[in-house]
Design a protein around this motif. Structure first.
Motif, PDB file in Angstrom:
ATOM      1  N   LEU A 238       2.531  12.134  10.830  1.00  0.00           N
ATOM      2  CA  LEU A 238       2.656  13.209   9.841  1.00  0.00           C
ATOM      3  C   LEU A 238       3.481  12.739   8.652  1.00  0.00           C
ATOM      4  N   VAL A 239       2.959  12.991   7.455  1.00  0.00           N
ATOM      5  CA  VAL A 239       3.685  12.673   6.228  1.00  0.00           C
ATOM      6  C   VAL A 239       4.325  13.973   5.746  1.00  0.00           C
ATOM      7  N   PRO A 240       5.657  14.003   5.598  1.00  0.00           N
ATOM      8  CA  PRO A 240       6.320  15.236   5.161  1.00  0.00           C
ATOM      9  C   PRO A 240       5.761  15.765   3.848  1.00  0.00           C
ATOM     10  N   GLU A 241       5.638  17.062   3.780  1.00  0.00           N
ATOM     11  CA  GLU A 241       5.049  17.718   2.616  1.00  0.00           C
ATOM     12  C   GLU A 241       5.744  17.333   1.303  1.00  0.00           C
ATOM     13  N   GLU A 242       7.067  17.161   1.341  1.00  0.00           N
ATOM     14  CA  GLU A 242       7.786  16.826   0.102  1.00  0.00           C
ATOM     15  C   GLU A 242       7.387  15.450  -0.433  1.00  0.00           C
ATOM     16  N   TYR A 243       6.882  14.555   0.411  1.00  0.00           N
ATOM     17  CA  TYR A 243       6.419  13.244  -0.042  1.00  0.00           C
ATOM     18  C   TYR A 243       5.075  13.350  -0.766  1.00  0.00           C
ATOM     19  N   LEU A 244       4.367  14.453  -0.564  1.00  0.00           N
ATOM     20  CA  LEU A 244       3.024  14.605  -1.115  1.00  0.00           C
ATOM     21  C   LEU A 244       3.004  15.225  -2.507  1.00  0.00           C
ATOM     22  N   ARG A 245       4.177  15.513  -3.052  1.00  0.00           N
ATOM     23  CA  ARG A 245       4.233  16.071  -4.413  1.00  0.00           C
ATOM     24  C   ARG A 245       3.781  15.049  -5.443  1.00  0.00           C
ATOM     25  N   SER A 246       3.969  13.782  -5.139  1.00  0.00           N
ATOM     26  CA  SER A 246       3.546  12.696  -6.010  1.00  0.00           C
ATOM     27  C   SER A 246       2.847  11.644  -5.155  1.00  0.00           C
ATOM     28  N   VAL A 247       1.533  11.520  -5.321  1.00  0.00           N
ATOM     29  CA  VAL A 247       0.757  10.550  -4.547  1.00  0.00           C
ATOM     30  C   VAL A 247      -0.095   9.739  -5.517  1.00  0.00           C
ATOM     31  N   SER A 248       0.062   8.421  -5.470  1.00  0.00           N
ATOM     32  CA  SER A 248      -0.765   7.503  -6.253  1.00  0.00           C
ATOM     33  C   SER A 248      -1.740   6.832  -5.306  1.00  0.00           C
ATOM     34  N   VAL A 249      -2.978   6.691  -5.734  1.00  0.00           N
ATOM     35  CA  VAL A 249      -4.021   6.109  -4.896  1.00  0.00           C
ATOM     36  C   VAL A 249      -4.444   4.772  -5.482  1.00  0.00           C
ATOM     37  N   ARG A 250      -4.514   3.776  -4.625  1.00  0.00           N
ATOM     38  CA  ARG A 250      -5.007   2.456  -5.024  1.00  0.00           C
ATOM     39  C   ARG A 250      -6.238   2.141  -4.189  1.00  0.00           C
ATOM     40  N   SER A 251      -7.384   2.199  -4.833  1.00  0.00           N
ATOM     41  CA  SER A 251      -8.647   1.906  -4.146  1.00  0.00           C
ATOM     42  C   SER A 251      -8.787   0.399  -3.968  1.00  0.00           C
ATOM     43  N   PRO A 252      -9.526  -0.009  -2.940  1.00  0.00           N
ATOM     44  CA  PRO A 252      -9.722  -1.449  -2.744  1.00  0.00           C
ATOM     45  C   PRO A 252     -10.557  -2.038  -3.875  1.00  0.00           C
ATOM     46  N   ARG A 253     -10.316  -3.309  -4.145  1.00  0.00           N
ATOM     47  CA  ARG A 253     -11.121  -3.989  -5.173  1.00  0.00           C
ATOM     48  C   ARG A 253     -12.568  -4.016  -4.724  1.00  0.00           C
ATOM     49  N   PRO A 254     -13.506  -4.003  -5.683  1.00  0.00           N
ATOM     50  CA  PRO A 254     -14.924  -4.091  -5.312  1.00  0.00           C
ATOM     51  C   PRO A 254     -15.172  -5.305  -4.416  1.00  0.00           C
ATOM     52  N   GLY A 255     -15.985  -5.113  -3.426  1.00  0.00           N
ATOM     53  CA  GLY A 255     -16.303  -6.188  -2.502  1.00  0.00           C
ATOM     54  C   GLY A 255     -15.430  -6.212  -1.256  1.00  0.00           C
ATOM     55  N   LEU A 256     -14.259  -5.577  -1.311  1.00  0.00           N
ATOM     56  CA  LEU A 256     -13.374  -5.592  -0.150  1.00  0.00           C
ATOM     57  C   LEU A 256     -13.690  -4.494   0.853  1.00  0.00           C
ATOM     58  N   VAL A 257     -14.352  -3.440   0.402  1.00  0.00           N
ATOM     59  CA  VAL A 257     -14.607  -2.296   1.287  1.00  0.00           C
ATOM     60  C   VAL A 257     -15.388  -2.721   2.531  1.00  0.00           C
ATOM     61  N   ALA A 258     -16.348  -3.588   2.365  1.00  0.00           N
ATOM     62  CA  ALA A 258     -17.166  -4.014   3.506  1.00  0.00           C
ATOM     63  C   ALA A 258     -16.511  -5.138   4.309  1.00  0.00           C
ATOM     64  N   ARG A 259     -15.403  -5.666   3.846  1.00  0.00           N
ATOM     65  CA  ARG A 259     -14.786  -6.824   4.497  1.00  0.00           C
ATOM     66  C   ARG A 259     -14.390  -6.535   5.948  1.00  0.00           C
ATOM     67  N   ARG A 260     -13.735  -5.407   6.177  1.00  0.00           N
ATOM     68  CA  ARG A 260     -13.311  -5.065   7.550  1.00  0.00           C
ATOM     69  C   ARG A 260     -14.518  -4.908   8.473  1.00  0.00           C
ATOM     70  N   ALA A 261     -15.533  -4.212   8.015  1.00  0.00           N
ATOM     71  CA  ALA A 261     -16.725  -4.009   8.831  1.00  0.00           C
ATOM     72  C   ALA A 261     -17.377  -5.353   9.158  1.00  0.00           C
ATOM     73  N   MET A 262     -17.421  -6.246   8.197  1.00  0.00           N
ATOM     74  CA  MET A 262     -18.022  -7.556   8.445  1.00  0.00           C
ATOM     75  C   MET A 262     -17.143  -8.392   9.393  1.00  0.00           C
ATOM     76  N   ARG A 263     -15.817  -8.338   9.200  1.00  0.00           N
ATOM     77  CA  ARG A 263     -14.916  -9.122  10.031  1.00  0.00           C
ATOM     78  C   ARG A 263     -14.956  -8.652  11.488  1.00  0.00           C
ATOM     79  N   LEU A 264     -15.068  -7.328  11.687  1.00  0.00           N
ATOM     80  CA  LEU A 264     -15.063  -6.766  13.035  1.00  0.00           C
ATOM     81  C   LEU A 264     -16.470  -6.488  13.570  1.00  0.00           C
ATOM     82  N   ARG A 265     -17.476  -6.951  12.852  1.00  0.00           N
ATOM     83  CA  ARG A 265     -18.859  -6.645  13.269  1.00  0.00           C
ATOM     84  C   ARG A 265     -19.088  -7.024  14.722  1.00  0.00           C
ATOM     85  N   LEU A 266     -20.006  -6.341  15.290  1.00  0.00           N
ATOM     86  CA  LEU A 266     -20.323  -6.561  16.705  1.00  0.00           C
ATOM     87  C   LEU A 266     -21.048  -7.905  16.843  1.00  0.00           C
ATOM     88  N   VAL A 267     -20.639  -8.666  17.807  1.00  0.00           N
ATOM     89  CA  VAL A 267     -21.278  -9.971  18.046  1.00  0.00           C
ATOM     90  C   VAL A 267     -22.228  -9.919  19.197  1.00  0.00           C
TER      91      VAL A 267
END
Length: 152
Positions: free
Chosen positions: A123-152
């Motif tokens: 749980l993240v305390p509500e007072e911490y949520l008054r200011s939230v900055s979001v950093r999206s992954p760089r293009p191309g990185l989103v699929a990296r985890r799925a590819m790294r953990l892909r089923l063999v």
């Protein structure tokens, strides 16, 4: 009371390099990062990776208070206040970040699947949520985890 993440993960700790490397690995794995409570000195850092039906996430409050989890992605699910998870780990940053990085693909036969109540450490305390900055992954990185953990 915990110190802001910047301070508690800062300066002279001997394992800082390893924790920094693990944080970079989470970002490189395609996680979206939320800086809660201020961009310069966040009170909490939350990182999420969304699968088709699951979400892997980490909540960092300080280096000794890090929780990692996987939950089913359902309507109304809230990363800052999850009520159920199917896997979780709570402890030092070194071990929690390693645990989330090594967690099986959701479709792997050994992947966790039993739902239980979310631990309070997620749980993240509500007072911490008054200011939230979001950093999206760089293009191309989103699929990296799925590819790294892909089923063999």
């Amino acid at each position: 009371m915990t110190q802001p993440c910047e301070q508690s993960l800062g300066a002279a700790d001997a394992d800082l390099g390893e924790v920094d490397d693990l944080l970079r690995a989470v970002v490189a794995d395609g996680f979206t990062v939320y800086l809660c409570g201020g961009q310069r000195q966040p009170e909490a850092i939350v990182a999420t990776y969304t699968w088709e039906h699951h979400v892997d996430f980490v909540v960092i409050k300080d280096k000794h208070d890090v929780a990692a989890a996987r939950a089913r992605q359902e309507p109304g699910w809230d990363v800052f206040a999850p009520d159920k998870v199917i896997w979780s780990y709570h402890g030092h940053a070194r071990w929690a970040l390693r645990a989330i990085l090594d967690l099986h693909h959701p479709e792997h036969p050994d992947a966790p699947d039993d739902e239980h109540p979310a631990p309070a450490a997620l749980l993240v305390p509500e007072e911490y949520l008054r200011s939230v900055s979001v950093r999206s992954p760089r293009p191309g990185l989103v699929a990296r985890r799925a590819m790294r953990l892909r089923l063999v």
